[in-house]
Design a protein around this motif. Structure first.
Motif, short mmCIF file in Angstrom:
data_model
loop_
_atom_site.label_atom_id
_atom_site.label_comp_id
_atom_site.label_asym_id
_atom_site.label_seq_id
_atom_site.Cartn_x
_atom_site.Cartn_y
_atom_site.Cartn_z
N ASP A 1 -58.31 -38.54 52.22
CA ASP A 1 -56.97 -38.97 51.89
C ASP A 1 -56.77 -40.19 51.02
O ASP A 1 -56.02 -40.23 50.27
CB ASP A 1 -56.27 -39.15 53.26
CG ASP A 1 -55.93 -37.85 54.08
OD1 ASP A 1 -56.34 -36.82 53.31
OD2 ASP A 1 -55.36 -37.54 55.14
N ALA A 2 -57.67 -41.21 51.38
CA ALA A 2 -57.58 -42.35 50.49
C ALA A 2 -57.85 -42.09 48.95
O ALA A 2 -57.08 -42.53 48.28
CB ALA A 2 -58.39 -43.25 50.96
N LEU A 3 -58.77 -41.27 48.81
CA LEU A 3 -59.15 -40.94 47.54
C LEU A 3 -58.09 -40.09 46.53
O LEU A 3 -57.65 -40.56 45.37
CB LEU A 3 -60.22 -40.09 47.57
CG LEU A 3 -61.27 -39.91 46.17
CD1 LEU A 3 -61.77 -41.24 45.70
CD2 LEU A 3 -62.43 -38.99 46.46
N LYS A 4 -57.33 -39.27 47.19
CA LYS A 4 -56.24 -38.82 46.82
C LYS A 4 -55.16 -39.65 46.44
O LYS A 4 -54.58 -39.63 45.39
CB LYS A 4 -55.57 -37.58 47.73
CG LYS A 4 -56.75 -36.43 48.06
CD LYS A 4 -55.98 -35.39 49.17
CE LYS A 4 -56.92 -34.36 49.44
NZ LYS A 4 -56.26 -33.42 50.40
N PHE A 5 -54.97 -40.44 47.42
CA PHE A 5 -53.80 -41.64 47.04
C PHE A 5 -54.13 -42.38 45.87
O PHE A 5 -53.24 -42.72 45.02
CB PHE A 5 -53.66 -42.44 48.43
CG PHE A 5 -52.71 -43.57 48.33
CD1 PHE A 5 -51.41 -43.18 48.74
CD2 PHE A 5 -52.75 -44.67 47.75
CE1 PHE A 5 -50.28 -43.97 48.68
CE2 PHE A 5 -52.15 -45.68 47.65
CZ PHE A 5 -50.52 -45.29 48.12
N LEU A 6 -55.42 -42.74 45.92
CA LEU A 6 -55.67 -43.71 44.81
C LEU A 6 -55.61 -43.04 43.55
O LEU A 6 -55.60 -43.81 42.46
CB LEU A 6 -57.07 -44.30 44.91
CG LEU A 6 -57.44 -45.03 46.32
CD1 LEU A 6 -58.77 -45.39 46.34
CD2 LEU A 6 -56.71 -46.24 46.31
N LYS A 7 -55.91 -41.78 43.45
CA LYS A 7 -55.85 -40.97 42.02
C LYS A 7 -54.39 -40.47 41.68
O LYS A 7 -54.19 -40.47 40.51
CB LYS A 7 -56.82 -39.76 42.34
CG LYS A 7 -58.40 -40.03 42.34
CD LYS A 7 -59.22 -38.65 42.36
CE LYS A 7 -60.51 -39.07 42.23
NZ LYS A 7 -61.43 -37.83 42.50
N LYS A 8 -53.48 -40.60 42.63
CA LYS A 8 -52.16 -40.24 42.46
C LYS A 8 -51.20 -41.43 41.89
O LYS A 8 -50.00 -41.22 41.75
CB LYS A 8 -51.52 -39.31 43.70
CG LYS A 8 -52.44 -37.92 43.59
CD LYS A 8 -51.54 -37.10 44.67
CE LYS A 8 -52.15 -35.54 44.58
NZ LYS A 8 -51.72 -34.84 45.92
N ASN A 9 -51.61 -42.33 42.64
CA ASN A 9 -50.59 -43.61 42.44
C ASN A 9 -51.43 -44.85 41.79
O ASN A 9 -52.53 -45.08 41.49
CB ASN A 9 -50.42 -44.19 44.01
CG ASN A 9 -49.82 -43.27 44.94
OD1 ASN A 9 -48.48 -43.15 44.81
ND2 ASN A 9 -50.43 -42.51 45.60
N THR A 10 -50.34 -45.71 41.15
CA THR A 10 -50.66 -46.67 40.24
C THR A 10 -50.51 -48.10 40.86
O THR A 10 -51.27 -49.02 40.21
CB THR A 10 -49.76 -46.73 38.77
OG1 THR A 10 -48.58 -46.67 39.30
CG2 THR A 10 -50.32 -45.27 38.21
N ALA A 11 -49.78 -48.00 41.81
CA ALA A 11 -49.41 -49.56 42.47
C ALA A 11 -48.76 -50.13 41.19
O ALA A 11 -48.83 -51.67 41.41
CB ALA A 11 -50.63 -50.22 43.01
N GLY A 12 -47.81 -49.74 40.20
CA GLY A 12 -47.46 -50.53 39.40
C GLY A 12 -48.15 -50.97 38.41
O GLY A 12 -47.51 -51.49 37.11
N SER A 13 -49.34 -50.30 38.13
CA SER A 13 -50.20 -50.71 36.93
C SER A 13 -50.07 -49.35 35.93
O SER A 13 -49.23 -48.55 36.21
CB SER A 13 -51.59 -50.78 37.36
OG SER A 13 -52.24 -49.38 38.01
N LEU A 14 -50.72 -49.48 34.96
CA LEU A 14 -50.75 -48.53 33.80
C LEU A 14 -51.75 -47.56 34.28
O LEU A 14 -51.69 -46.36 33.41
CB LEU A 14 -51.04 -49.13 32.48
CG LEU A 14 -50.07 -50.32 32.02
CD1 LEU A 14 -50.42 -50.78 30.69
CD2 LEU A 14 -48.75 -49.82 31.98
N THR A 15 -52.47 -47.47 35.11
CA THR A 15 -53.80 -46.39 35.09
C THR A 15 -53.59 -46.29 37.03
O THR A 15 -53.19 -47.10 37.77
CB THR A 15 -55.11 -46.92 34.86
OG1 THR A 15 -55.05 -48.18 35.51
CG2 THR A 15 -55.14 -47.09 33.65
N PRO A 16 -54.15 -45.12 37.38
CA PRO A 16 -54.30 -44.76 38.86
C PRO A 16 -55.23 -45.87 39.52
O PRO A 16 -56.13 -46.67 38.64
CB PRO A 16 -54.94 -43.66 38.90
CG PRO A 16 -54.73 -42.92 37.64
CD PRO A 16 -54.41 -43.92 36.54
N ILE A 17 -54.96 -46.18 40.72
CA ILE A 17 -55.63 -47.42 41.23
C ILE A 17 -57.16 -47.20 41.56
O ILE A 17 -58.10 -48.15 41.40
CB ILE A 17 -55.25 -47.62 42.73
CG1 ILE A 17 -53.71 -47.51 42.89
CG2 ILE A 17 -55.92 -48.62 43.64
CD1 ILE A 17 -52.90 -47.47 44.18
#
Length: 497
Positions: free
Chosen positions: A334-350
């Motif tokens: 689940d964490a890996l999916k989240f990190l690949k789908k979200n940027t946390a406001g940056s220009l690339t996925p987390i």
């Protein structure tokens, strides 16, 4: 899946050894001065690999696939409502339909031998199946596991008549609702308790008494954390209880195990309300002049209730470990999916940031190694008549405590969003935190068993490495439950000097 250890057999002198290797055309024995691995490779031109093979067999793949399909298609839909239900009995009952399907599929009694109607899975195969179930919900898996905790003592210590009677009934219930319970623990405080069950003091440890009157035992006392009060709170079909049959001696002599059937007068059950594992049940049980037939006393467990406790919690050690793996695996995915789908406001996925990638890589490695430890401990059980008092405890301690860290690391990388009920991380943390303190707590029981074994004068520190049987004996119990007398402590120190 083979676990044939690449095992050195002799080493009489330098450069002269006898060992088995594995070539493309089978095992190769080498025994002559100056013979080396390089020589073998040159002469046989074989692909260098150990004989340990972590590849699942075709049958094990089928077991894994069946358990995964059951978990994803039948179990997963009922878990959210069950986990959120505030009433513990209703929460438990919401899983009953899935349990019936598990019973019909052979999952609920998978650990029992085929000769008594079970699926006859090896401990290793059982662990493989359990990972799939626990990745969806370890609470439900615990419901199935506790059938084993309640019934395996019958298999190990019961008479043939008892095995046919109790195991046969457990595997032939037309309703598919049969439950067995493991009733060993007692409430904290006073002289009762669980952790010091093997104390040599007669008034310490297990407090529930069983006094024989004719052809019955009259049982009085209280138990806490029995593995189930039944679907309706009126008791499981059977429960295996640890009782004190001799109050004049300590826990290594005065305890026994007895099977108590549903409907026995004088027993009341109360559901426990828990922070985690809410989809399964635990009970507070009161026995007041409950009469149980003498014929239900397990003959091999008379005066050996302490050994039953240690063996049972060692048998379940790899299962608790793989449950922790299943939870951590789900959190990692689940964490890996989240990190690949979200940027946390940056220009690339987390996931593209080093810190996230490094930590997730560490988590993946720990999960992988933990899985192999659980497999190894289960394989040891299969090889040694389901005895693993040492490695079973070591496995549970190491894996369950490591996997908590993995779950929390996943939450740290996901960040504050891991606290939202939109995701499952809160549940993962609740479930992971239970496993080290549940099922024979790591501090209360498992570490003391390891301590008692390795402190024994005859302990071989290479026994597990060499796949040798480590016999657990009563002399290894009770360590640390009572402070050593000054005279004994002085004697130990003088011997060491």
């Amino acid at each position: 899946m083979r676990f044939n250890v690449f095992k050195q057999l002799k080493l009489p002198k330098v450069f002269s050894c006898c060992f088995f290797a594995w070539a493309d055309d089978g095992p190769v024995e080498a025994s002559r001065p100056g013979f080396s691995l390089a020589t073998i490779c040159n002469e046989h031109q074989w692909r260098t690999r150990m004989a340990i093979d972590f590849t699942m067999s075709a049958e094990q793949r089928k077991i894994q696939k069946m358990a995964r399909e059951f978990s994803e298609n039948i179990l997963a839909p009922v878990i959210p409502a069950s986990d959120k239900e505030p009433d513990p009995m209703l929460a438990y009952q919401k899983t009953k339909g899935a349990y019936i399907e598990a019973y019909k599929a052979g999952i609920a009694m998978a650990m029992l031998p085929k000769e008594y109607g079970g699926a006859g899975l090896s401990c290793l195969d059982y662990v493989i199946a359990c990972e799939e179930i626990t990745s969806i919900d370890p609470g439900f898996a615990c419901t199935c596991l506790c059938n084993g905790l309640g019934l395996m003592p019958v298999l190990w210590y019961g008479s043939e008549e008892q095995k046919k009677r109790f195991l046969g009934a457990a595997t032939s219930d037309p309703t598919g609702t049969y439950l067995s319970a493991w009733t060993a623990g007692e409430p904290p405080g006073g002289t009762g308790g669980t952790a010091n069950f093997d104390s040599p003091l007669p008034k310490a440890g297990i407090g529930m008494t069983a006094v024989r009157e004719g052809d019955h035992f009259v049982i009085n006392g209280k138990k806490k954390w029995s593995s189930s009060p039944g679907w309706d709170g009126l008791g499981t079909n059977t429960q295996t209880a640890i009782i004190r049959t001799d109050s004049s001696v300590g826990g290594t002599e005065g305890l026994s195990a007895i099977v108590i059937e549903r409907g026995t007068p004088g027993i009341t059950w109360t559901f426990l309300n828990k922070e985690g594992h809410r989809t399964t049940s635990n009970a507070f049980v009161v026995f007041k002049d409950a009469k149980v037939p003498v014929d239900n006393l397990l003959p091999g467990a008379v005066g050996n209730g302490d050994l039953v406790i240690n063996r049972n919690f060692a048998w379940s050690g790899p299962v608790a470990a793989i449950a922790a793996v299943g939870v951590a695996r789900a959190a990692y995915e689940d964490a890996l999916k989240f990190l690949k789908k979200n940027t946390a406001g940056s220009l690339t996925p987390i996931i593209r940031f080093q810190n996230a990638g490094y930590i997730m890589g560490d988590v993946a490695a720990k999960i992988e190694s933990a899985r192999y430890f659980a497999w190894r401990a289960a394989d040891y059980l299969d090889k040694h008549s389901q005895h693993a008092e040492l490695i079973g405890a070591m496995c549970k301690i190491n894996v369950t405590e490591t996997m908590i860290d993995c779950v929390y690391k996943c939450m740290q990388i996901v960040g504050v969003n891991s606290l939202s009920t939109e995701y499952k991380f809160g549940k993962y943390l609740r479930e992971a935190s239970i496993l080290p303190i549940y099922d024979g707590g790591n501090m209360g029981m498992q570490r003391r068993r390891v301590h008692g074994i390795i402190a024994d004068e005859n302990f071989n520190p290479r026994a597990i490495m060499d796949d040798d049987f480590v016999k657990f004996e009563k002399s290894m119990e009770a360590i640390g439950t009572v402070a050593d007398p000054v005279s004994k402590s002085r004697g130990i120190m003088q011997a060491a000097e």
